[in-house]
Scaffold this active site. Structure first.
Site, PDB file in Angstrom:
ATOM      1  N   GLU A 122       1.123  -1.265   0.112  1.00  0.00           N
ATOM      2  CA  GLU A 122      -0.009   0.436   0.141  1.00  0.00           C
ATOM      3  C   GLU A 122       1.083   1.063   0.160  1.00  0.00           C
ATOM      4  O   GLU A 122       1.948   1.405   0.478  1.00  0.00           O
ATOM      5  CB  GLU A 122      -1.055   0.046   1.497  1.00  0.00           C
ATOM      6  CG  GLU A 122      -2.512   1.612   0.935  1.00  0.00           C
ATOM      7  CD  GLU A 122      -3.125   1.451   1.825  1.00  0.00           C
ATOM      8  OE1 GLU A 122      -3.082   0.679   3.164  1.00  0.00           O
ATOM      9  OE2 GLU A 122      -3.696   2.494   2.214  1.00  0.00           O
ATOM     10  N   ASN A 182      -4.873   5.081  -2.079  1.00  0.00           N
ATOM     11  CA  ASN A 182      -5.602   6.091  -1.258  1.00  0.00           C
ATOM     12  C   ASN A 182      -6.311   7.012  -2.750  1.00  0.00           C
ATOM     13  O   ASN A 182      -5.211   7.740  -2.612  1.00  0.00           O
ATOM     14  CB  ASN A 182      -5.199   6.146  -0.333  1.00  0.00           C
ATOM     15  CG  ASN A 182      -4.523   5.093   0.715  1.00  0.00           C
ATOM     16  OD1 ASN A 182      -5.466   4.256   1.289  1.00  0.00           O
ATOM     17  ND2 ASN A 182      -3.513   5.122   0.668  1.00  0.00           N
ATOM     18  N   GLU A 189      -8.022   2.647  -3.283  1.00  0.00           N
ATOM     19  CA  GLU A 189      -8.347   2.234  -2.198  1.00  0.00           C
ATOM     20  C   GLU A 189      -9.735   3.001  -2.562  1.00  0.00           C
ATOM     21  O   GLU A 189      -9.108   4.656  -1.867  1.00  0.00           O
ATOM     22  CB  GLU A 189      -7.789   2.432  -0.858  1.00  0.00           C
ATOM     23  CG  GLU A 189      -7.141   0.900  -0.968  1.00  0.00           C
ATOM     24  CD  GLU A 189      -5.670   0.597  -0.010  1.00  0.00           C
ATOM     25  OE1 GLU A 189      -6.377   1.396   1.338  1.00  0.00           O
ATOM     26  OE2 GLU A 189      -4.925  -0.334   0.188  1.00  0.00           O
ATOM     27  N   ASP A 215     -12.089   0.749   1.277  1.00  0.00           N
ATOM     28  CA  ASP A 215     -11.160   0.598   2.526  1.00  0.00           C
ATOM     29  C   ASP A 215     -11.619   0.733   4.327  1.00  0.00           C
ATOM     30  O   ASP A 215     -12.932   1.157   4.251  1.00  0.00           O
ATOM     31  CB  ASP A 215     -10.057   1.810   2.226  1.00  0.00           C
ATOM     32  CG  ASP A 215      -8.943   1.769   3.254  1.00  0.00           C
ATOM     33  OD1 ASP A 215      -8.321   0.782   4.003  1.00  0.00           O
ATOM     34  OD2 ASP A 215      -7.554   2.620   2.475  1.00  0.00           O
ATOM     35  N   GLU A 261      -6.446  -5.127   8.268  1.00  0.00           N
ATOM     36  CA  GLU A 261      -5.053  -4.011   8.496  1.00  0.00           C
ATOM     37  C   GLU A 261      -5.520  -3.625   9.555  1.00  0.00           C
ATOM     38  O   GLU A 261      -6.040  -4.112  10.485  1.00  0.00           O
ATOM     39  CB  GLU A 261      -5.839  -2.141   7.501  1.00  0.00           C
ATOM     40  CG  GLU A 261      -7.058  -1.804   8.380  1.00  0.00           C
ATOM     41  CD  GLU A 261      -7.033  -0.975   6.915  1.00  0.00           C
ATOM     42  OE1 GLU A 261      -5.842   0.000   6.788  1.00  0.00           O
ATOM     43  OE2 GLU A 261      -8.009  -0.079   7.142  1.00  0.00           O
TER      44      GLU A 261
HETATM   45  P1  C2E Z   1      -5.377   3.555   5.561  1.00  0.00           P
HETATM   46  O1  C2E Z   1      -5.197   3.995   4.495  1.00  0.00           O
HETATM   47  O2  C2E Z   1      -6.635   3.176   6.250  1.00  0.00           O
HETATM   48  O3  C2E Z   1      -3.938   3.286   5.593  1.00  0.00           O
HETATM   49  C1  C2E Z   1      -3.676   2.862   7.220  1.00  0.00           C
HETATM   50  C2  C2E Z   1      -3.104   3.392   7.634  1.00  0.00           C
HETATM   51  O4  C2E Z   1      -2.798   2.345   9.353  1.00  0.00           O
HETATM   52  C3  C2E Z   1      -1.526   4.322   7.489  1.00  0.00           C
HETATM   53  O5  C2E Z   1      -1.183   5.771   8.404  1.00  0.00           O
HETATM   54  C4  C2E Z   1      -0.478   4.043   7.799  1.00  0.00           C
HETATM   55  O6  C2E Z   1       1.017   4.161   8.752  1.00  0.00           O
HETATM   56  C5  C2E Z   1      -0.928   2.631   9.635  1.00  0.00           C
HETATM   57  N1  C2E Z   1      -0.675   1.568   9.837  1.00  0.00           N
HETATM   58  C6  C2E Z   1      -0.440   0.950   9.438  1.00  0.00           C
HETATM   59  N2  C2E Z   1       0.076  -0.764   9.720  1.00  0.00           N
HETATM   60  C7  C2E Z   1      -0.338  -0.710  11.280  1.00  0.00           C
HETATM   61  C8  C2E Z   1      -0.681  -1.165  12.375  1.00  0.00           C
HETATM   62  O7  C2E Z   1      -0.122  -2.324  12.201  1.00  0.00           O
HETATM   63  N3  C2E Z   1      -1.141  -0.164  13.726  1.00  0.00           N
HETATM   64  C9  C2E Z   1      -1.390   0.955  13.240  1.00  0.00           C
HETATM   65  N4  C2E Z   1      -1.691   1.772  14.739  1.00  0.00           N
HETATM   66  N5  C2E Z   1      -1.306   1.610  12.561  1.00  0.00           N
HETATM   67  C10 C2E Z   1      -1.047   0.943  11.450  1.00  0.00           C
HETATM   68  P2  C2E Z   1      -1.290   7.069   7.246  1.00  0.00           P
HETATM   69  O8  C2E Z   1       0.084   7.159   6.361  1.00  0.00           O
HETATM   70  O9  C2E Z   1      -1.039   7.506   8.371  1.00  0.00           O
HETATM   71  O10 C2E Z   1      -2.622   7.650   5.959  1.00  0.00           O
HETATM   72  C11 C2E Z   1      -3.407   7.576   6.714  1.00  0.00           C
HETATM   73  C12 C2E Z   1      -4.719   7.624   6.356  1.00  0.00           C
HETATM   74  O11 C2E Z   1      -4.097   8.724   5.171  1.00  0.00           O
HETATM   75  C13 C2E Z   1      -4.903   6.520   5.245  1.00  0.00           C
HETATM   76  O12 C2E Z   1      -5.497   5.643   6.251  1.00  0.00           O
HETATM   77  C14 C2E Z   1      -5.472   6.784   4.034  1.00  0.00           C
HETATM   78  O13 C2E Z   1      -6.770   7.079   4.089  1.00  0.00           O
HETATM   79  C15 C2E Z   1      -4.468   8.281   4.262  1.00  0.00           C
HETATM   80  N6  C2E Z   1      -4.140   8.283   2.715  1.00  0.00           N
HETATM   81  C16 C2E Z   1      -2.364   8.068   2.781  1.00  0.00           C
HETATM   82  N7  C2E Z   1      -1.899   8.897   1.982  1.00  0.00           N
HETATM   83  C17 C2E Z   1      -2.691   9.330   0.664  1.00  0.00           C
HETATM   84  C18 C2E Z   1      -2.609   9.325  -0.249  1.00  0.00           C
HETATM   85  O14 C2E Z   1      -1.442   9.521  -1.272  1.00  0.00           O
HETATM   86  N8  C2E Z   1      -4.165  10.225  -0.846  1.00  0.00           N
HETATM   87  C19 C2E Z   1      -5.158  10.291   0.292  1.00  0.00           C
HETATM   88  N9  C2E Z   1      -5.799  10.772  -1.041  1.00  0.00           N
HETATM   89  N10 C2E Z   1      -4.859   9.273   0.676  1.00  0.00           N
HETATM   90  C20 C2E Z   1      -3.894   9.306   2.008  1.00  0.00           C
HETATM   91 MG    MG Z   2      -5.904   2.547   2.250  1.00  0.00          MG
HETATM   92 MG    MG Z   3      -7.540   1.503   5.761  1.00  0.00          MG
HETATM   93 MG    MG Z   4      -7.669   4.385   7.726  1.00  0.00          MG
END
Ligand code: C2E
Ligand code: MG
Ligand code: MG
Ligand code: MG
Length: 289
Positions: free
Chosen positions: A59, A115, A147, A177, A234
């Site tokens: 991802e 995403n 996603e 997602d 996830e």
């Molecule tokens: P998401 O798509 O549901 O991504 C999963 C989030 O959970 C990611 O946070 C990831 O770093 C975190 N995560 C992964 N494994 C674990 C784990 O074992 N425990 C915990 N506590 N957390 C874990 P992140 O990177 O801060 O991203 C947050 C959200 O931001 C993402 O949720 C997604 O909805 C959004 N996002 C991230 N990148 C993009 C992007 O390029 N464009 C857009 N529009 N949204 C993005």
């Molecule tokens: Mg995601």
């Molecule tokens: Mg997610």
């Molecule tokens: Mg999320």
């Protein structure tokens, strides 16, 4: 207020030391500069086939490598990008760099998931733009999964719906997602031909504590099976969670247990480690659609 203060303190400690404290802020103009200067980058989190431990893809998660504030998470700048109509530029940067990196570091394409926010679905040219970015890197569209979060307002607008269907017809895969987090998940699953659903981490992280969470996840996996779509869990952080999910026949898993998101520069080492440990990699060409 306290959270903001605490975050500010953490940032202060991450900043380079010096007698002069510069109050670094993030603003639209600063984000534009960041996009132009390559500070917005993709990080990659492994997705694992639970039954075999094979790497099945990554991802892609956006990060802002801010020279003064450190590594900023999406929650800290995606809302700003959204408000300033800069989300297409963020997606462009993140997807472009991610596909180029995979082409450079992997012998064959691996599945990539990116995403997409609700607002982007209102852009009638989204599908063409994404296709063009993939084509420019020579990355097959069929190896890309988009996603959409459950909170994405797909059902309300004809335009968003049309975009979703065009995306699917063009050959991208679609993933729902954070399933279970909001209220519209079932409606989306019913109306849109998703290829995959991702069980929200709040359920995954309770699975070993509450029988109800385990039953809920078992039900979601059964729903996925009935619809003929893949299920991903996830936020897996412990072996107990991974083992329970495997026994429930959940197909794919993602979480800190298997690896936190890493920059592109870490991919060669990650692939070499897997080879050394004789862990398999499922390249997209060999994977089922
Ligand atoms: P998401 O798509 O549901 O991504 C999963 C989030 O959970 C990611 O946070 C990831 O770093 C975190 N995560 C992964 N494994 C674990 C784990 O074992 N425990 C915990 N506590 N957390 C874990 P992140 O990177 O801060 O991203 C947050 C959200 O931001 C993402 O949720 C997604 O909805 C959004 N996002 C991230 N990148 C993009 C992007 O390029 N464009 C857009 N529009 N949204 C993005
Ligand atoms: Mg995601
Ligand atoms: Mg997610
Ligand atoms: Mg999320």
């Amino acid at each position: 207020m306290w959270r903001l203060l605490f975050r500010g303190m953490k940032r202060f400690h991450r900043r380079s030391t010096g007698p002069c404290i510069v109050m670094a802020t993030i603003s639209t103009s600063r984000l534009i500069l960041a996009l132009q200067s390559g500070e917005i980058v993709p990080y990659f989190q492994p997705q694992i086939e639970l039954k075999t431990g094979s790497l099945s893809g990554f991802e892609v998660l956006a990060r802002w490598l801010h020279p003064e504030l450190g590594i900023l998470l999406p929650a800290e700048f995606i809302p700003l990008a959204q408000g300033a109509n800069l989300l297409p530029d963020v997606t462009h940067e993140v997807l472009g760099q991610a596909t180029v990196a995979i082409a450079a570091f992997c012998p064959m394409p691996l599945r990539l998931s990116i995403n997409i926010s609700a607002d982007e679905l209102l852009d009638p040219e989204l599908c063409e733009r994404l296709s063009l970015i993939a084509e420019c890197s020579g990355f097959p569209i069929s190896c890309l999964t988009l996603e959409l979060t459950e909170s994405t307002r797909i059902e309300n607008t004809a335009l968003a719906r049309a975009t979703v269907h065009r995306i699917r017809r063009s050959g991208f895969r679609l993933s729902l997602d954070d399933f279970g987090k909001g209220y519209a998940g079932l409606q989306h699953l019913h109306e849109i031909p998703f290829d995959e659903l991702k069980i929200d981490m709040r359920f995954v992280q309770c699975i070993s504590e509450y029988q109800r969470s385990e039953d809920f996840i078992a039900g979601v996996i059964a729903l996925g099976e009935a619809l003929g779509i893949h299920t991903v869990a996830e936020g897996i952080e412990t072996h107990i969670q991974a083992n329970l999910l495997t026994s429930l026949q959940c197909e794919l898993g993602q979480g800190f247990l298997f690896g936190a998101p890493v920059p592109a520069s870490s991919i060669p080492a990650l692939m070499m480690e897997r080879t050394a440990r004789k862990e398999n990699v499922i390249y997209c060409a060999n994977a089922g659609q």
